[in-house]
Design an enzyme around this catalytic site. Structure first.
Site, PDB file in Angstrom:
ATOM      1  N   GLY A  49     -33.037   7.158  18.713  1.00 47.87           N
ATOM      2  CA  GLY A  49     -32.919   8.384  19.480  1.00 47.87           C
ATOM      3  C   GLY A  49     -34.234   9.133  19.486  1.00 47.87           C
ATOM      4  O   GLY A  49     -35.078   8.937  18.606  1.00 47.87           O
TER       5      GLY A  49
ATOM      6  N   HIS B 207     -27.824  14.395  15.795  1.00 48.29           N
ATOM      7  CA  HIS B 207     -29.183  14.465  15.251  1.00 48.29           C
ATOM      8  C   HIS B 207     -30.166  14.903  16.343  1.00 48.29           C
ATOM      9  O   HIS B 207     -30.990  15.802  16.124  1.00 48.29           O
ATOM     10  CB  HIS B 207     -29.567  13.089  14.683  1.00 48.29           C
ATOM     11  CG  HIS B 207     -30.940  13.002  14.120  1.00 48.29           C
ATOM     12  ND1 HIS B 207     -31.184  12.868  12.772  1.00 48.29           N
ATOM     13  CD2 HIS B 207     -32.162  13.017  14.720  1.00 48.29           C
ATOM     14  CE1 HIS B 207     -32.496  12.807  12.572  1.00 48.29           C
ATOM     15  NE2 HIS B 207     -33.107  12.889  13.741  1.00 48.29           N
ATOM     16  N   GLU B 208     -30.073  14.282  17.516  1.00 49.98           N
ATOM     17  CA  GLU B 208     -31.011  14.610  18.600  1.00 49.98           C
ATOM     18  C   GLU B 208     -30.755  16.008  19.160  1.00 49.98           C
ATOM     19  O   GLU B 208     -31.703  16.736  19.471  1.00 49.98           O
ATOM     20  CB  GLU B 208     -30.952  13.555  19.709  1.00 49.98           C
ATOM     21  CG  GLU B 208     -31.334  12.153  19.271  1.00 49.98           C
ATOM     22  CD  GLU B 208     -32.623  12.060  18.467  1.00 49.98           C
ATOM     23  OE1 GLU B 208     -33.562  12.854  18.703  1.00 49.98           O
ATOM     24  OE2 GLU B 208     -32.695  11.195  17.577  1.00 49.98           O
TER      25      GLU B 208
ATOM     26  N   HIS C 130     -32.365  18.541  17.087  1.00 49.73           N
ATOM     27  CA  HIS C 130     -33.793  18.691  17.409  1.00 49.73           C
ATOM     28  C   HIS C 130     -34.000  19.716  18.522  1.00 49.73           C
ATOM     29  O   HIS C 130     -34.956  20.490  18.487  1.00 49.73           O
ATOM     30  CB  HIS C 130     -34.405  17.359  17.857  1.00 49.73           C
ATOM     31  CG  HIS C 130     -34.906  16.502  16.745  1.00 49.73           C
ATOM     32  ND1 HIS C 130     -35.906  16.888  15.880  1.00 49.73           N
ATOM     33  CD2 HIS C 130     -34.544  15.255  16.362  1.00 49.73           C
ATOM     34  CE1 HIS C 130     -36.139  15.922  15.017  1.00 49.73           C
ATOM     35  NE2 HIS C 130     -35.323  14.916  15.282  1.00 49.73           N
TER      36      HIS C 130
ATOM     37  N   GLN D 116     -39.818  16.126  20.068  1.00 47.70           N
ATOM     38  CA  GLN D 116     -40.484  15.164  19.194  1.00 47.70           C
ATOM     39  C   GLN D 116     -41.738  14.563  19.820  1.00 47.70           C
ATOM     40  O   GLN D 116     -42.522  13.922  19.126  1.00 47.70           O
ATOM     41  CB  GLN D 116     -39.527  14.039  18.796  1.00 47.70           C
ATOM     42  CG  GLN D 116     -38.425  14.495  17.862  1.00 47.70           C
ATOM     43  CD  GLN D 116     -37.546  13.335  17.485  1.00 47.70           C
ATOM     44  OE1 GLN D 116     -36.600  13.008  18.190  1.00 47.70           O
ATOM     45  NE2 GLN D 116     -37.875  12.694  16.369  1.00 47.70           N
TER      46      GLN D 116
ATOM     47  N   CYS E  54     -35.740   9.914  10.452  1.00 45.98           N
ATOM     48  CA  CYS E  54     -36.215  10.563  11.669  1.00 45.98           C
ATOM     49  C   CYS E  54     -37.628  10.096  11.975  1.00 45.98           C
ATOM     50  O   CYS E  54     -38.467  10.023  11.068  1.00 45.98           O
ATOM     51  CB  CYS E  54     -36.183  12.082  11.476  1.00 45.98           C
ATOM     52  SG  CYS E  54     -36.718  13.023  12.911  1.00 45.98           S
ATOM     53  N   LEU E  55     -37.886   9.806  13.242  1.00 38.13           N
ATOM     54  CA  LEU E  55     -39.226   9.387  13.642  1.00 38.13           C
ATOM     55  C   LEU E  55     -40.267  10.471  13.374  1.00 38.13           C
ATOM     56  O   LEU E  55     -41.442  10.163  13.187  1.00 38.13           O
ATOM     57  CB  LEU E  55     -39.237   9.005  15.129  1.00 38.13           C
ATOM     58  CG  LEU E  55     -38.391   7.787  15.506  1.00 38.13           C
ATOM     59  CD1 LEU E  55     -38.352   7.615  17.024  1.00 38.13           C
ATOM     60  CD2 LEU E  55     -38.913   6.531  14.831  1.00 38.13           C
TER      61      LEU E  55
END
Length: 155
Positions: free
Chosen positions: A46, A130-131, A134, A51, A88-89
């Site tokens: 995701g 999660h996204e 963000h 991000q 997480c990226l």
């Protein structure tokens, strides 16, 4: 298409609420395409626009069931709860256990501006939450317990 640099922990944009997308145009379509390419390149499941340094309420998710793109997503219902590990990226090398709703419904728009409603459970529900976090400036480490460094596998 292009692969963007992923913004990491410490960048202010990750703590800000992203702006609504008032109109879907070619720039938003290009953003969706580039976000998907960036997510796949980084081997993520995701990615939210903040991000990559873009304050727009846009996410892409693929947990192995095909690419899901959502513009202005809103969680409209939640049920149950389950705890699992997340990473997480934007916070490479760190994982933690996060409790999230196990079943959710999300409404938003697709790339053509058509209403989109997704009923998700399990891993997809977790990834969407999660996204969407963000987009609200919330990082998983703020909700996580047992935060730890990811140990790389040896070949």
């Amino acid at each position: 298409m292009a692969v963007y640099k992923i913004v990491e922990l410490g960048d202010r944009i990750l703590k800000e609420r992203a702006k609504e997308v008032p109109k879907i145009n070619q720039n938003i379509i290009k953003l969706l395409d580039n976000m998907a390419e960036t997510m796949y390149h980084a081997r993520g499941v995701g990615l939210a626009a903040p991000q990559i340094g873009v304050s727009k309420r846009v996410i892409v998710v693929d947990v192995g069931e095909g690419l899901l793109e959502m513009i202005n997503p809103v969680i409209t219902s939640c049920a149950g709860h389950e705890t699992d590990s997340e990473g997480c990226l934007s916070i490479p090398g760190i994982v933690g256990d996060v409790t999230r709703a196990s079943v959710i419904e999300v409404k938003g728009l697709d790339r053509r501006g058509k209403p989109l409603e997704v009923k998700a459970k399990g891993y997809l529900a977790r990834a969407l939450q999660h996204e969407i976090d963000h987009l609200d400036g919330i990082l998983f480490i703020e909700k996580a317990k047992n935060i730890r460094k990811l140990v790389p596998k040896e070949d």
